[in-house]
Write a protein that holds these residues in place. Structure first.
Motif, mmCIF file in Angstrom:
data_model
loop_
_atom_site.group_PDB
_atom_site.id
_atom_site.type_symbol
_atom_site.label_atom_id
_atom_site.label_comp_id
_atom_site.label_asym_id
_atom_site.label_seq_id
_atom_site.Cartn_x
_atom_site.Cartn_y
_atom_site.Cartn_z
ATOM 1 N N ASN A 99 47.885 38.328 50.801
ATOM 2 C CA ASN A 99 46.609 37.197 51.216
ATOM 3 C C ASN A 99 46.360 36.744 50.139
ATOM 4 O O ASN A 99 45.873 35.725 49.783
ATOM 5 C CB ASN A 99 44.985 38.045 52.065
ATOM 6 C CG ASN A 99 45.880 37.860 53.822
ATOM 7 O OD1 ASN A 99 46.805 37.641 54.300
ATOM 8 N ND2 ASN A 99 45.312 38.998 54.002
ATOM 9 N N PHE A 100 46.145 37.871 48.569
ATOM 10 C CA PHE A 100 45.542 37.944 47.693
ATOM 11 C C PHE A 100 46.599 35.964 46.239
ATOM 12 O O PHE A 100 45.850 35.596 46.507
ATOM 13 C CB PHE A 100 45.222 39.058 46.644
ATOM 14 C CG PHE A 100 45.227 38.782 45.547
ATOM 15 C CD1 PHE A 100 43.628 38.625 45.250
ATOM 16 C CD2 PHE A 100 46.123 38.580 44.351
ATOM 17 C CE1 PHE A 100 43.388 38.082 43.559
ATOM 18 C CE2 PHE A 100 45.710 38.547 42.954
ATOM 19 C CZ PHE A 100 44.932 38.270 42.643
ATOM 20 N N ARG A 101 47.530 36.527 47.385
ATOM 21 C CA ARG A 101 48.569 35.503 46.511
ATOM 22 C C ARG A 101 48.193 33.753 47.264
ATOM 23 O O ARG A 101 48.463 33.148 46.331
ATOM 24 C CB ARG A 101 50.046 35.339 46.899
ATOM 25 C CG ARG A 101 50.307 36.570 45.835
ATOM 26 C CD ARG A 101 52.445 36.870 46.012
ATOM 27 N NE ARG A 101 52.809 38.012 45.549
ATOM 28 C CZ ARG A 101 53.470 38.576 45.494
ATOM 29 N NH1 ARG A 101 54.790 38.108 46.277
ATOM 30 N NH2 ARG A 101 54.257 40.244 44.540
ATOM 31 N N PHE A 102 48.448 33.837 48.108
ATOM 32 C CA PHE A 102 47.907 32.442 48.236
ATOM 33 C C PHE A 102 46.557 31.997 48.631
ATOM 34 O O PHE A 102 46.470 31.149 49.440
ATOM 35 C CB PHE A 102 48.725 32.198 50.063
ATOM 36 C CG PHE A 102 50.155 32.527 49.827
ATOM 37 C CD1 PHE A 102 51.401 31.658 49.138
ATOM 38 C CD2 PHE A 102 50.609 33.343 49.935
ATOM 39 C CE1 PHE A 102 52.463 31.785 48.877
ATOM 40 C CE2 PHE A 102 52.109 34.326 50.233
ATOM 41 C CZ PHE A 102 52.798 32.957 49.617
ATOM 42 N N SER A 103 45.874 32.701 48.147
ATOM 43 C CA SER A 103 44.665 31.976 48.279
ATOM 44 C C SER A 103 43.909 31.693 47.165
ATOM 45 O O SER A 103 42.588 31.223 47.071
ATOM 46 C CB SER A 103 43.251 33.442 48.843
ATOM 47 O OG SER A 103 43.075 34.597 47.505
ATOM 48 N N THR A 104 44.843 31.825 46.008
ATOM 49 C CA THR A 104 44.695 30.603 44.245
ATOM 50 C C THR A 104 44.636 29.897 44.577
ATOM 51 O O THR A 104 45.932 29.993 45.587
ATOM 52 C CB THR A 104 44.251 31.867 43.389
ATOM 53 O OG1 THR A 104 46.112 32.715 43.636
ATOM 54 C CG2 THR A 104 43.784 32.974 43.983
ATOM 55 N N ARG A 138 49.836 43.589 53.034
ATOM 56 C CA ARG A 138 48.567 42.405 53.876
ATOM 57 C C ARG A 138 47.397 41.482 52.768
ATOM 58 O O ARG A 138 47.317 40.752 52.247
ATOM 59 C CB ARG A 138 47.825 42.921 55.111
ATOM 60 C CG ARG A 138 48.491 42.709 56.209
ATOM 61 C CD ARG A 138 47.970 43.061 57.135
ATOM 62 N NE ARG A 138 48.670 43.254 58.067
ATOM 63 C CZ ARG A 138 47.826 43.269 59.542
ATOM 64 N NH1 ARG A 138 46.500 44.157 59.812
ATOM 65 N NH2 ARG A 138 48.515 43.712 60.626
ATOM 66 N N ARG A 139 46.932 42.443 52.289
ATOM 67 C CA ARG A 139 45.714 42.163 50.468
ATOM 68 C C ARG A 139 46.715 41.150 50.040
ATOM 69 O O ARG A 139 46.336 40.540 49.038
ATOM 70 C CB ARG A 139 45.295 43.829 49.953
ATOM 71 C CG ARG A 139 44.707 43.666 49.253
ATOM 72 C CD ARG A 139 43.912 44.350 48.479
ATOM 73 N NE ARG A 139 43.818 45.570 49.489
ATOM 74 C CZ ARG A 139 42.972 47.021 49.129
ATOM 75 N NH1 ARG A 139 43.773 47.978 47.841
ATOM 76 N NH2 ARG A 139 42.648 47.059 50.039
ATOM 77 N N ASN A 140 48.161 42.018 48.983
ATOM 78 C CA ASN A 140 48.135 41.299 48.417
ATOM 79 C C ASN A 140 48.773 40.561 48.582
ATOM 80 O O ASN A 140 48.954 39.132 47.944
ATOM 81 C CB ASN A 140 49.838 42.136 47.533
ATOM 82 C CG ASN A 140 50.366 41.310 46.483
ATOM 83 O OD1 ASN A 140 49.642 41.362 46.302
ATOM 84 N ND2 ASN A 140 52.453 41.978 46.504
#
Length: 79
Positions: A73-78, A69-71
């Protein structure tokens, strides 16, 4: 994934424990086999291999989901 595909009934070579490979007592003896048996639905064999597998599998599963989940969310938040 390795625990899903490994053969828990293999006589040797099926261990992930560095200590066991060095012929030193491993405190988690049979934990990987226990989890592998659980993936196959062999609950009695899993218990005999190491009862801690019944606790370790849910803990590991939750942690894997958290990391994914963290990975994700991190990819698509930038941008």
């Amino acid at each position: 994934l390795l625990l899903i595909f490994m053969d828990p009934q293999a006589p040797s070579g099926g261990t992930l424990c560095l200590l066991e490979r060095l012929d030193i007592y491993c405190p988690g003896e049979g934990l990987g086999r226990s989890i592998s048996f659980l993936f196959r639905g062999m609950f009695t064999a899993a218990w005999q291999a190491n009862p801690a597998g019944f606790v370790a599998l849910p803990i590991l599963s939750v942690r894997i989901v958290q990391l994914l989940r963290r990975n994700f969310n991190f990819r698509f938040s930038t941008p």
